[in-house]
Scaffold this motif. Structure first.
Motif, PDB file in Angstrom:
ATOM      1  N   ALA A  70     -18.621  -0.892   7.353  1.00 22.78           N
ATOM      2  CA  ALA A  70     -19.692  -1.680   7.967  1.00 22.78           C
ATOM      3  C   ALA A  70     -20.539  -2.392   6.930  1.00 22.78           C
ATOM      4  O   ALA A  70     -21.191  -3.394   7.245  1.00 22.78           O
ATOM      5  CB  ALA A  70     -20.570  -0.779   8.831  1.00 22.78           C
ATOM      6  N   PHE A  71     -20.542  -1.900   5.697  1.00 24.45           N
ATOM      7  CA  PHE A  71     -21.361  -2.486   4.643  1.00 24.45           C
ATOM      8  C   PHE A  71     -20.514  -3.259   3.635  1.00 24.45           C
ATOM      9  O   PHE A  71     -21.003  -3.624   2.571  1.00 24.45           O
ATOM     10  CB  PHE A  71     -22.141  -1.380   3.918  1.00 24.45           C
ATOM     11  N   LYS A  72     -19.258  -3.479   3.965  1.00 29.47           N
ATOM     12  CA  LYS A  72     -18.353  -4.199   3.068  1.00 29.47           C
ATOM     13  C   LYS A  72     -17.631  -5.314   3.811  1.00 29.47           C
ATOM     14  O   LYS A  72     -17.557  -5.313   5.042  1.00 29.47           O
ATOM     15  CB  LYS A  72     -17.317  -3.245   2.473  1.00 29.47           C
ATOM     16  N   ASP A  73     -17.136  -6.272   3.059  1.00 30.23           N
ATOM     17  CA  ASP A  73     -16.269  -7.315   3.617  1.00 30.23           C
ATOM     18  C   ASP A  73     -14.842  -6.800   3.482  1.00 30.23           C
ATOM     19  O   ASP A  73     -14.149  -7.073   2.509  1.00 30.23           O
ATOM     20  CB  ASP A  73     -16.469  -8.630   2.857  1.00 30.23           C
TER      21      ASP A  73
ATOM     22  N   PRO B 206     -13.186  10.986   9.049  1.00 29.67           N
ATOM     23  CA  PRO B 206     -13.303   9.530   9.288  1.00 29.67           C
ATOM     24  C   PRO B 206     -14.657   8.942   8.935  1.00 29.67           C
ATOM     25  O   PRO B 206     -14.798   7.712   8.895  1.00 29.67           O
ATOM     26  CB  PRO B 206     -13.047   9.409  10.803  1.00 29.67           C
ATOM     27  N   MET B 207     -15.676   9.782   8.682  1.00 27.21           N
ATOM     28  CA  MET B 207     -16.986   9.250   8.320  1.00 27.21           C
ATOM     29  C   MET B 207     -16.941   8.440   7.033  1.00 27.21           C
ATOM     30  O   MET B 207     -17.802   7.580   6.799  1.00 27.21           O
ATOM     31  CB  MET B 207     -18.000  10.392   8.166  1.00 27.21           C
ATOM     32  N   ALA B 208     -15.932   8.700   6.204  1.00 34.51           N
ATOM     33  CA  ALA B 208     -15.792   7.906   4.976  1.00 34.51           C
ATOM     34  C   ALA B 208     -15.543   6.441   5.293  1.00 34.51           C
ATOM     35  O   ALA B 208     -15.890   5.553   4.510  1.00 34.51           O
ATOM     36  CB  ALA B 208     -14.652   8.471   4.117  1.00 34.51           C
ATOM     37  N   GLY B 209     -14.951   6.174   6.448  1.00 30.53           N
ATOM     38  CA  GLY B 209     -14.679   4.790   6.831  1.00 30.53           C
ATOM     39  C   GLY B 209     -15.889   4.025   7.318  1.00 30.53           C
ATOM     40  O   GLY B 209     -15.812   2.805   7.531  1.00 30.53           O
ATOM     41  N   VAL B 210     -17.037   4.725   7.507  1.00 27.57           N
ATOM     42  CA  VAL B 210     -18.248   4.046   7.962  1.00 27.57           C
ATOM     43  C   VAL B 210     -18.704   2.994   6.954  1.00 27.57           C
ATOM     44  O   VAL B 210     -19.335   1.997   7.313  1.00 27.57           O
ATOM     45  CB  VAL B 210     -19.370   5.082   8.211  1.00 27.57           C
TER      46      VAL B 210
ATOM     47  N   TYR C  79     -12.754  -6.054  11.310  1.00 28.48           N
ATOM     48  CA  TYR C  79     -13.019  -4.625  11.256  1.00 28.48           C
ATOM     49  C   TYR C  79     -14.427  -4.294  10.759  1.00 28.48           C
ATOM     50  O   TYR C  79     -15.079  -3.384  11.279  1.00 28.48           O
ATOM     51  CB  TYR C  79     -11.980  -3.939  10.375  1.00 28.48           C
ATOM     52  N   SER C  80     -14.905  -5.004   9.769  1.00 25.04           N
ATOM     53  CA  SER C  80     -16.234  -4.715   9.223  1.00 25.04           C
ATOM     54  C   SER C  80     -17.319  -4.985  10.248  1.00 25.04           C
ATOM     55  O   SER C  80     -18.247  -4.192  10.422  1.00 25.04           O
ATOM     56  CB  SER C  80     -16.476  -5.568   7.970  1.00 25.04           C
ATOM     57  N   TYR C  81     -17.216  -6.100  10.947  1.00 23.55           N
ATOM     58  CA  TYR C  81     -18.216  -6.467  11.948  1.00 23.55           C
ATOM     59  C   TYR C  81     -18.235  -5.466  13.102  1.00 23.55           C
ATOM     60  O   TYR C  81     -19.299  -5.029  13.550  1.00 23.55           O
ATOM     61  CB  TYR C  81     -17.917  -7.873  12.455  1.00 23.55           C
ATOM     62  N   SER C  82     -17.056  -5.091  13.580  1.00 22.76           N
ATOM     63  CA  SER C  82     -16.985  -4.143  14.690  1.00 22.76           C
ATOM     64  C   SER C  82     -17.467  -2.755  14.274  1.00 22.76           C
ATOM     65  O   SER C  82     -18.099  -2.045  15.062  1.00 22.76           O
ATOM     66  CB  SER C  82     -15.555  -4.054  15.220  1.00 22.76           C
ATOM     67  N   THR C  83     -17.201  -2.360  13.028  1.00 20.08           N
ATOM     68  CA  THR C  83     -17.691  -1.071  12.527  1.00 20.08           C
ATOM     69  C   THR C  83     -19.208  -1.061  12.451  1.00 20.08           C
ATOM     70  O   THR C  83     -19.852  -0.054  12.772  1.00 20.08           O
ATOM     71  CB  THR C  83     -17.097  -0.764  11.146  1.00 20.08           C
TER      72      THR C  83
ATOM     73  N   VAL D 159      -5.804  -5.656   1.999  1.00 19.26           N
ATOM     74  CA  VAL D 159      -5.040  -5.510   0.751  1.00 19.26           C
ATOM     75  C   VAL D 159      -5.805  -4.651  -0.253  1.00 19.26           C
ATOM     76  O   VAL D 159      -5.249  -3.752  -0.896  1.00 19.26           O
ATOM     77  CB  VAL D 159      -4.716  -6.888   0.148  1.00 19.26           C
ATOM     78  N   LYS D 160      -7.117  -4.888  -0.391  1.00 16.17           N
ATOM     79  CA  LYS D 160      -7.920  -4.158  -1.371  1.00 16.17           C
ATOM     80  C   LYS D 160      -8.264  -2.744  -0.894  1.00 16.17           C
ATOM     81  O   LYS D 160      -8.555  -1.871  -1.708  1.00 16.17           O
ATOM     82  CB  LYS D 160      -9.212  -4.923  -1.653  1.00 16.17           C
ATOM     83  N   GLY D 161      -8.255  -2.539   0.426  1.00 15.88           N
ATOM     84  CA  GLY D 161      -8.581  -1.224   0.958  1.00 15.88           C
ATOM     85  C   GLY D 161     -10.078  -1.009   1.094  1.00 15.88           C
ATOM     86  O   GLY D 161     -10.888  -1.888   0.760  1.00 15.88           O
ATOM     87  N   ILE D 162     -10.448   0.169   1.562  1.00 18.87           N
ATOM     88  CA  ILE D 162     -11.860   0.468   1.808  1.00 18.87           C
ATOM     89  C   ILE D 162     -12.648   0.484   0.505  1.00 18.87           C
ATOM     90  O   ILE D 162     -13.723  -0.107   0.399  1.00 18.87           O
ATOM     91  CB  ILE D 162     -12.016   1.817   2.529  1.00 18.87           C
ATOM     92  N   TRP D 163     -12.119   1.140  -0.499  1.00 17.59           N
ATOM     93  CA  TRP D 163     -12.870   1.325  -1.739  1.00 17.59           C
ATOM     94  C   TRP D 163     -12.900   0.071  -2.596  1.00 17.59           C
ATOM     95  O   TRP D 163     -13.836  -0.123  -3.380  1.00 17.59           O
ATOM     96  CB  TRP D 163     -12.273   2.481  -2.533  1.00 17.59           C
ATOM     97  N   GLY D 164     -11.921  -0.800  -2.434  1.00 16.20           N
ATOM     98  CA  GLY D 164     -11.875  -1.992  -3.278  1.00 16.20           C
ATOM     99  C   GLY D 164     -12.494  -3.226  -2.657  1.00 16.20           C
ATOM    100  O   GLY D 164     -12.640  -4.259  -3.325  1.00 16.20           O
ATOM    101  N   SER D 165     -12.886  -3.161  -1.408  1.00 18.22           N
ATOM    102  CA  SER D 165     -13.476  -4.321  -0.742  1.00 18.22           C
ATOM    103  C   SER D 165     -14.881  -4.600  -1.270  1.00 18.22           C
ATOM    104  O   SER D 165     -15.573  -3.715  -1.773  1.00 18.22           O
ATOM    105  CB  SER D 165     -13.528  -4.088   0.767  1.00 18.22           C
TER     106      SER D 165
END
Length: 317
Positions: free
Chosen positions: A56-59, A49-53, A283-287, A63-69
């Protein structure tokens, strides 16, 4: 020839170590199988799950997902630091954690020291059972018990009435929340936490007690000069771990005890992240808030460990 021999020595040592490791695994294969399950759990639920950290640095866009945001850098951290909720939430988290640590850390040590002095087997086991039992009560049931007991018409309110005093709604006073949380947490986990200190006390050399008895030492002197130094390594390690976890106030208990009256004193980082991240889908703000909490906890762990290593011979590393 000498060069070839010098070059072959490390290779032989390396192969020797590999063979030794294979023999150890073959000999103790049952233990390695037992280790496989917790290691798999840590890998899947802690490291992957550390990949999801990076959220916090993305909007984050669902739809775009973690890597596309879109990458926004430290924008969410700046928003949190400049928010009027930052200092009240951070202060509540720190105060509740420190007060809980102040009550929870010495209580198991004191209980273990006194239990170690009890010579009546039946009484000792009875005390252990009574103090261990609250640890196994679920958080939901525990919070229900606390709310019923501290309600104005509950047992505490009836006691105040019998004493001719006006019942107090403890769960409706924001400034009292931190003490209610700390004291009930101490009562629930004090007995179970004392197990590690009892185990450390069991490893103290009995000859030390015999020598102290010959010298005329009292029970209190034995505690101070034998028991406490004997369990000092366990105390230091537990203090380091507790300090590193100082900002991680229990979410379930805090959230279940919250109400509109005590919210100014009970809103902590964990509950704020839940409300902002899951209820408001930010999600980004809370992360980002969660990452900030983890960084502070990790920094405290490093500092306390270095301080413990400097003033004593015991530390985590």
């Amino acid at each position: 020839m000498e060069i070839n021999q010098n070059q072959s020595i490390p290779i032989e040592i390396q192969y020797g170590r590999i063979d030794l490791a294979k023999k150890q695994i073959k000999k103790y294969w049952q233990l390695y199988i037992l280790m496989l399950l917790p290691l798999t759990y840590i890998l899947i639920f802690k490291y992957v799950p550390m990949a999801g950290v990076q959220i916090a640095f993305k909007d984050y866009n669902f739809v775009k997902g973690i890597w596309g945001s879109e990458w926004v850098g430290l924008q969410h951290f700046i928003t949190f630091f400049s928010s009027p909720n930052f200092w009240p939430i951070f202060r509540n988290t720190l105060e509740i954690s420190l007060i809980t640590l102040l009550f929870n850390f010495p209580a198991p040590i004191i209980l273990a020291l006194f239990l170690n002095e009890i010579r009546m087997g039946f009484f000792k086991k009875s005390v252990q059972m009574v103090t261990y039992a609250p640890h196994f009560i679920s958080t939901v049931v525990m919070c229900g018990m606390i709310l019923l007991f501290l309600a104005p018409n509950g047992e505490m309110g009836k006691l105040f009435t019998q004493l001719g005093l006006k019942p107090i709604n403890f769960m409706g006073i924001a400034d009292e929340f931190k003490f209610v949380y700390a004291l009930t947490d101490m009562w629930q986990h004090m007995g179970y936490s004392s197990i590690i200190y009892l185990a450390a006390l069991a490893g103290i050399n009995p000859e030390l007690y015999e020598a102290a008895k010959v010298d005329g030492a009292s029970r209190l002197q034995k505690m101070i000069y034998i028991d406490l130094p004997g369990i000092a390594p366990a105390i230091v390690i537990m203090l380091i771990l507790s300090t590193g976890d100082v900002l991680n106030v229990g979410f379930e208990k805090t959230y279940l005890l919250q109400n509109n009256l005590n919210l100014p004193g009970s809103e902590v980082i964990a509950t704020y992240v839940y409300k902002v991240g899951l209820l408001n889908a930010n999600y980004s703000y809370s992360t980002a808030i969660g990452v900030f909490n983890s960084v502070i906890s990790f920094t405290l762990l490093i500092i306390v460990n270095a301080f413990a290593r400097k003033i004593s011979e015991h530390s985590l590393w």
